[in-house]
Write a protein that holds these residues in place. Structure first.
Motif, PDB file in Angstrom:
ATOM      1  N   LEU A  66      48.243  51.214 105.170  1.00  0.00           N
ATOM      2  CA  LEU A  66      46.907  51.461 105.699  1.00  0.00           C
ATOM      3  C   LEU A  66      45.944  51.675 104.540  1.00  0.00           C
ATOM      4  O   LEU A  66      46.138  52.571 103.711  1.00  0.00           O
ATOM      5  CB  LEU A  66      46.908  52.695 106.602  1.00  0.00           C
ATOM      6  N   LEU A  67      44.912  50.866 104.489  1.00  0.00           N
ATOM      7  CA  LEU A  67      43.914  50.963 103.433  1.00  0.00           C
ATOM      8  C   LEU A  67      42.731  51.807 103.897  1.00  0.00           C
ATOM      9  O   LEU A  67      42.537  52.027 105.096  1.00  0.00           O
ATOM     10  CB  LEU A  67      43.438  49.563 103.039  1.00  0.00           C
ATOM     11  N   GLY A  68      41.945  52.264 102.932  1.00  0.00           N
ATOM     12  CA  GLY A  68      40.759  53.043 103.267  1.00  0.00           C
ATOM     13  C   GLY A  68      41.065  54.515 103.389  1.00  0.00           C
ATOM     14  O   GLY A  68      42.037  55.040 102.823  1.00  0.00           O
ATOM     15  N   ASP A  69      40.248  55.215 104.163  1.00  0.00           N
ATOM     16  CA  ASP A  69      40.375  56.663 104.326  1.00  0.00           C
ATOM     17  C   ASP A  69      41.387  56.962 105.432  1.00  0.00           C
ATOM     18  O   ASP A  69      41.046  57.008 106.606  1.00  0.00           O
ATOM     19  CB  ASP A  69      39.016  57.273 104.663  1.00  0.00           C
ATOM     20  N   ALA A  70      42.641  57.140 105.039  1.00  0.00           N
ATOM     21  CA  ALA A  70      43.710  57.457 105.993  1.00  0.00           C
ATOM     22  C   ALA A  70      44.225  58.861 105.734  1.00  0.00           C
ATOM     23  O   ALA A  70      45.430  59.145 105.796  1.00  0.00           O
ATOM     24  CB  ALA A  70      44.840  56.434 105.886  1.00  0.00           C
ATOM     25  N   GLY A  71      43.291  59.753 105.442  1.00  0.00           N
ATOM     26  CA  GLY A  71      43.661  61.108 105.040  1.00  0.00           C
ATOM     27  C   GLY A  71      44.451  61.882 106.065  1.00  0.00           C
ATOM     28  O   GLY A  71      45.167  62.828 105.723  1.00  0.00           O
ATOM     29  N   GLU A  72      44.317  61.520 107.360  1.00  0.00           N
ATOM     30  CA  GLU A  72      45.041  62.277 108.383  1.00  0.00           C
ATOM     31  C   GLU A  72      46.532  61.967 108.401  1.00  0.00           C
ATOM     32  O   GLU A  72      47.332  62.762 108.877  1.00  0.00           O
ATOM     33  CB  GLU A  72      44.446  62.004 109.780  1.00  0.00           C
ATOM     34  N   PHE A  73      46.930  60.821 107.863  1.00  0.00           N
ATOM     35  CA  PHE A  73      48.320  60.404 107.977  1.00  0.00           C
ATOM     36  C   PHE A  73      49.273  61.171 107.060  1.00  0.00           C
ATOM     37  O   PHE A  73      50.400  61.489 107.474  1.00  0.00           O
ATOM     38  CB  PHE A  73      48.453  58.894 107.749  1.00  0.00           C
ATOM     39  N   PRO A  74      48.901  61.491 105.813  1.00  0.00           N
ATOM     40  CA  PRO A  74      49.842  62.257 104.983  1.00  0.00           C
ATOM     41  C   PRO A  74      50.236  63.612 105.563  1.00  0.00           C
ATOM     42  O   PRO A  74      51.223  64.206 105.135  1.00  0.00           O
ATOM     43  CB  PRO A  74      49.082  62.414 103.657  1.00  0.00           C
ATOM     44  N   GLU A  75      49.466  64.104 106.539  1.00  0.00           N
ATOM     45  CA  GLU A  75      49.833  65.357 107.182  1.00  0.00           C
ATOM     46  C   GLU A  75      51.011  65.178 108.139  1.00  0.00           C
ATOM     47  O   GLU A  75      51.622  66.143 108.567  1.00  0.00           O
ATOM     48  CB  GLU A  75      48.631  65.914 107.955  1.00  0.00           C
ATOM     49  N   ARG A  76      51.330  63.939 108.481  1.00  0.00           N
ATOM     50  CA  ARG A  76      52.437  63.662 109.380  1.00  0.00           C
ATOM     51  C   ARG A  76      53.705  63.399 108.570  1.00  0.00           C
ATOM     52  O   ARG A  76      53.668  62.933 107.437  1.00  0.00           O
ATOM     53  CB  ARG A  76      52.134  62.460 110.266  1.00  0.00           C
ATOM     54  N   GLY A  78      56.748  61.766 106.889  1.00  0.00           N
ATOM     55  CA  GLY A  78      57.173  60.441 106.474  1.00  0.00           C
ATOM     56  C   GLY A  78      56.136  59.604 105.763  1.00  0.00           C
ATOM     57  O   GLY A  78      56.477  58.535 105.251  1.00  0.00           O
ATOM     58  N   TYR A  79      54.898  60.015 105.710  1.00  0.00           N
ATOM     59  CA  TYR A  79      53.859  59.209 105.076  1.00  0.00           C
ATOM     60  C   TYR A  79      53.666  59.627 103.615  1.00  0.00           C
ATOM     61  O   TYR A  79      53.783  60.807 103.266  1.00  0.00           O
ATOM     62  CB  TYR A  79      52.539  59.336 105.836  1.00  0.00           C
ATOM     63  N   ARG A  80      53.349  58.649 102.781  1.00  0.00           N
ATOM     64  CA  ARG A  80      53.098  58.917 101.357  1.00  0.00           C
ATOM     65  C   ARG A  80      52.077  57.931 100.829  1.00  0.00           C
ATOM     66  O   ARG A  80      51.917  56.821 101.364  1.00  0.00           O
ATOM     67  CB  ARG A  80      54.393  58.823 100.555  1.00  0.00           C
ATOM     68  N   PRO A  81      51.377  58.289  99.751  1.00  0.00           N
ATOM     69  CA  PRO A  81      50.464  57.340  99.111  1.00  0.00           C
ATOM     70  C   PRO A  81      51.231  56.144  98.565  1.00  0.00           C
ATOM     71  O   PRO A  81      52.373  56.264  98.107  1.00  0.00           O
ATOM     72  CB  PRO A  81      49.832  58.167  97.981  1.00  0.00           C
ATOM     73  N   ASP A  82      50.596  54.973  98.605  1.00  0.00           N
ATOM     74  CA  ASP A  82      51.223  53.767  98.095  1.00  0.00           C
ATOM     75  C   ASP A  82      50.114  52.843  97.610  1.00  0.00           C
ATOM     76  O   ASP A  82      49.415  52.236  98.423  1.00  0.00           O
ATOM     77  CB  ASP A  82      52.047  53.079  99.178  1.00  0.00           C
ATOM     78  N   GLY A  83      49.958  52.769  96.297  1.00  0.00           N
ATOM     79  CA  GLY A  83      48.881  51.963  95.741  1.00  0.00           C
ATOM     80  C   GLY A  83      47.534  52.480  96.217  1.00  0.00           C
ATOM     81  O   GLY A  83      47.221  53.667  96.089  1.00  0.00           O
ATOM     82  N   ASP A  84      46.751  51.602  96.843  1.00  0.00           N
ATOM     83  CA  ASP A  84      45.428  52.008  97.320  1.00  0.00           C
ATOM     84  C   ASP A  84      45.444  52.318  98.816  1.00  0.00           C
ATOM     85  O   ASP A  84      44.425  52.235  99.495  1.00  0.00           O
ATOM     86  CB  ASP A  84      44.392  50.918  97.025  1.00  0.00           C
ATOM     87  N   GLY A  85      46.605  52.696  99.319  1.00  0.00           N
ATOM     88  CA  GLY A  85      46.711  53.061 100.733  1.00  0.00           C
ATOM     89  C   GLY A  85      47.825  54.051 100.955  1.00  0.00           C
ATOM     90  O   GLY A  85      48.269  54.744 100.025  1.00  0.00           O
ATOM     91  N   ILE A  86      48.262  54.136 102.198  1.00  0.00           N
ATOM     92  CA  ILE A  86      49.407  55.002 102.526  1.00  0.00           C
ATOM     93  C   ILE A  86      50.377  54.178 103.360  1.00  0.00           C
ATOM     94  O   ILE A  86      49.997  53.226 104.055  1.00  0.00           O
ATOM     95  CB  ILE A  86      48.976  56.287 103.262  1.00  0.00           C
ATOM     96  N   VAL A  87      51.667  54.566 103.294  1.00  0.00           N
ATOM     97  CA  VAL A  87      52.704  53.896 104.068  1.00  0.00           C
ATOM     98  C   VAL A  87      53.617  54.943 104.684  1.00  0.00           C
ATOM     99  O   VAL A  87      53.699  56.083 104.217  1.00  0.00           O
ATOM    100  CB  VAL A  87      53.557  52.933 103.207  1.00  0.00           C
ATOM    101  N   LEU A  88      54.310  54.535 105.733  1.00  0.00           N
ATOM    102  CA  LEU A  88      55.394  55.341 106.262  1.00  0.00           C
ATOM    103  C   LEU A  88      56.641  54.994 105.465  1.00  0.00           C
ATOM    104  O   LEU A  88      57.041  53.825 105.393  1.00  0.00           O
ATOM    105  CB  LEU A  88      55.631  55.041 107.738  1.00  0.00           C
ATOM    106  N   ASP A  89      57.266  55.994 104.869  1.00  0.00           N
ATOM    107  CA  ASP A  89      58.483  55.801 104.092  1.00  0.00           C
ATOM    108  C   ASP A  89      59.657  56.353 104.889  1.00  0.00           C
ATOM    109  O   ASP A  89      59.793  57.571 105.036  1.00  0.00           O
ATOM    110  CB  ASP A  89      58.365  56.529 102.755  1.00  0.00           C
TER     111      ASP A  89
END
Length: 298
Positions: A66-76, A78-89
């Protein structure tokens, strides 16, 4: 391969998913506020335990950045930063998710590989009220009365293959079933023609949260809702007051209608099973992280 979603794209998907689920969640919340029961749709929120707010929540699943402002996802989880976005790991998810994925994969794969059976005619609901004066939906009348309902059960062969339906049979009905499904032989008995096995795809999808793509979860829920309507229309209950015409499985025409609908649902469930199996594989082998993102029109 990782699929990248720009922020406007994934936010549009999130809004579309929420709007789709509100078809069911908003009426359920209103009924809860008014303390009104619904013999068909309450099942989707009581027997199945996912809360409406969780059903409405969007998540991409593995294999999506997910690119852009996905700030709510790292609070869940399994999510982590990945390059210029976040991914579920998947490697960051609790071990229970991986264990559940292994179980679900085995059950769903064995179910999908088995020939569908279309000869049960929904008698499981009739067997749940056989020779009892305390039916499960005691606020809804029996269409044929107690005596007529018992006569239908006694006139046909009961062939339920689903443990979680069979366990609600009355004591008098249990010996009438051709099988005695138990939890330990669930993977050996479940088959894709079973309405409850189809509805349970929703359960297995939410058991894998927060990893389940929202569109897959929503697709399983929407299908479960339609299947539930057939399940209850073919039941012994008179649901005319709730706007449902019966499928009269006590007649040859009604049984034919039921079997046709059952087959159609099995065919619609097949691609959902395939996507669920792909998700389970992604969670069981996180190093691979294959993309199991659903098509845009789930």
């Amino acid at each position: 391969m990782i699929e990248e979603l720009a922020e406007p794209v994934w936010r549009a998907r999130a809004a579309a998913h929420r709007s789709r689920m509100e078809r069911w969640t908003l009426p359920h919340r209103e009924r809860s506020r008014l303390r009104e029961a619904h013999p068909v749709h309450d099942f989707l929120f009581t027997y199945y335990s996912l809360r409406p707010a969780q059903l409405e929540q969007w998540q991409p699943g593995p294999g999506v950045r997910l690119l852009g402002d996905a700030g709510e996802f790292p609070e869940r989880l399994g999510y982590r930063p990945d390059g210029d976005g976040i991914v579920l790991d998947p490697a960051l998810l609790p071990e229970r998710v991986r264990r559940t994925a292994g179980f679900v994969h085995g059950l769903v794969a064995s179910t999908a590989a088995r020939p569908a059976r279309y000869g049960c005619f929904g008698l499981h609901e009739w067997a749940m009220v056989y020779r009892t004066d305390r039916p499960r939906h005691d606020a809804v009348p029996l269409r044929l009365g107690s005596t007529g309902t018992d006569a239908v059960v006694e006139s046909m062969q009961v062939t339920c293959t689903h443990h979680d339906a069979f366990r609600f049979f009355t004591a008098a009905a249990r010996p009438l079933n051709a099988l005695q499904p138990a939890r330990e032989d669930q993977a050996e008995l479940e088959q894709p023609g079973c309405l409850h096995a189809t509805m349970d795809l929703y359960k297995w999808a939410y058991k894998l949260l927060p990893a389940t793509p929202a569109e897959l979860l929503g697709g399983c829920f929407a299908l479960a809702s339609e299947v539930r309507e057939l399940d209850m229309r073919a039941s012994p209950y008179d649901l005319a007051a709730h706007g449902y015409d019966p499928v009269r499985i006590e007649t040859p025409a009604g049984r034919a209608d039921y079997a046709r609908a059952q087959q159609a649902f099995a065919e619609r469930a097949a691609p959902l099973r395939t996507r669920l199996l792909a998700l389970c594989a992604a969670l069981s082998e996180p190093a691979a992280v294959p993309s199991c993102a659903p098509a845009r029109t789930a």
